[in-house]
Design a protein around this motif. Sequence first.
Motif, mmCIF file in Angstrom:
data_model
loop_
_atom_site.group_PDB
_atom_site.id
_atom_site.type_symbol
_atom_site.label_atom_id
_atom_site.label_comp_id
_atom_site.label_asym_id
_atom_site.label_seq_id
_atom_site.Cartn_x
_atom_site.Cartn_y
_atom_site.Cartn_z
ATOM 1 N N TYR A 258 5.392 4.209 8.319
ATOM 2 C CA TYR A 258 4.084 3.562 8.351
ATOM 3 C C TYR A 258 3.095 4.304 9.241
ATOM 4 O O TYR A 258 1.923 4.413 8.930
ATOM 5 N N PHE A 259 3.557 4.783 10.379
ATOM 6 C CA PHE A 259 2.637 5.371 11.353
ATOM 7 C C PHE A 259 2.206 6.784 10.979
ATOM 8 O O PHE A 259 1.232 7.294 11.499
ATOM 9 N N LYS A 260 2.931 7.404 10.084
ATOM 10 C CA LYS A 260 2.563 8.748 9.645
ATOM 11 C C LYS A 260 1.390 8.717 8.669
ATOM 12 O O LYS A 260 0.629 9.662 8.580
ATOM 13 N N ASN A 261 1.234 7.602 7.966
ATOM 14 C CA ASN A 261 0.220 7.486 6.920
ATOM 15 C C ASN A 261 -0.790 6.374 7.214
ATOM 16 O O ASN A 261 -1.208 5.663 6.317
ATOM 17 N N VAL A 262 -1.189 6.233 8.460
ATOM 18 C CA VAL A 262 -2.105 5.159 8.837
ATOM 19 C C VAL A 262 -3.448 5.300 8.118
ATOM 20 O O VAL A 262 -4.016 4.316 7.636
ATOM 21 N N GLY A 263 -3.962 6.493 8.022
ATOM 22 C CA GLY A 263 -5.250 6.709 7.360
ATOM 23 C C GLY A 263 -5.235 6.285 5.904
ATOM 24 O O GLY A 263 -6.172 5.648 5.418
ATOM 25 N N LYS A 264 -4.169 6.648 5.207
ATOM 26 C CA LYS A 264 -4.065 6.286 3.783
ATOM 27 C C LYS A 264 -3.902 4.780 3.598
ATOM 28 O O LYS A 264 -4.474 4.202 2.678
ATOM 29 N N THR A 265 -3.112 4.134 4.479
ATOM 30 C CA THR A 265 -2.932 2.692 4.340
ATOM 31 C C THR A 265 -4.214 1.946 4.695
ATOM 32 O O THR A 265 -4.527 0.933 4.083
ATOM 33 N N LEU A 266 -4.980 2.458 5.655
ATOM 34 C CA LEU A 266 -6.272 1.845 5.961
ATOM 35 C C LEU A 266 -7.254 2.028 4.804
ATOM 36 O O LEU A 266 -8.031 1.121 4.495
ATOM 37 N N GLU A 267 -7.188 3.184 4.178
ATOM 38 C CA GLU A 267 -8.032 3.426 3.012
ATOM 39 C C GLU A 267 -7.696 2.447 1.891
ATOM 40 O O GLU A 267 -8.583 1.875 1.262
ATOM 41 N N LEU B 104 3.653 6.710 -0.777
ATOM 42 C CA LEU B 104 3.709 7.428 0.493
ATOM 43 C C LEU B 104 5.108 7.324 1.080
ATOM 44 O O LEU B 104 5.753 6.292 0.990
ATOM 45 N N GLU B 105 5.544 8.376 1.696
ATOM 46 C CA GLU B 105 6.847 8.396 2.353
ATOM 47 C C GLU B 105 6.676 8.910 3.768
ATOM 48 O O GLU B 105 5.695 9.542 4.095
ATOM 49 N N GLY C 296 0.815 -1.211 0.000
ATOM 50 C CA GLY C 296 0.000 0.000 0.000
ATOM 51 C C GLY C 296 0.846 1.257 0.000
ATOM 52 O O GLY C 296 0.511 2.249 -0.653
ATOM 53 N N MET C 297 1.966 1.224 0.716
ATOM 54 C CA MET C 297 2.868 2.368 0.736
ATOM 55 C C MET C 297 3.473 2.588 -0.647
ATOM 56 O O MET C 297 3.640 3.725 -1.079
ATOM 57 N N GLU C 298 3.807 1.494 -1.331
ATOM 58 C CA GLU C 298 4.394 1.614 -2.668
ATOM 59 C C GLU C 298 3.371 2.083 -3.697
ATOM 60 O O GLU C 298 3.672 2.926 -4.545
#
Length: 79
Positions: A37-46, A33-34, A27-29
Amino acid sequence: MKRYIKHFLIFLLIGSLILYFSSLREGMEVLKLEGGYFKNVGKTLEYFFSWVIPYWWYILIIASLILSLISVTILKRKK
């Protein structure tokens, strides 16, 4: 029956967590997203709920049903 539903929900939750953490890097790739992991929790959950869960939902439910049936049967036989 209550025990079966309880075990089903526990296995469903555990399976979802395993699936989330295994798809986290992907999901990060995909979302490019950079920052960790914990900075972009909302986007990874989405990403998880919109792309991963629709493809794995049936397999996750069937696996949880089978595992809960096995665990309840084993616990009944021990008594």
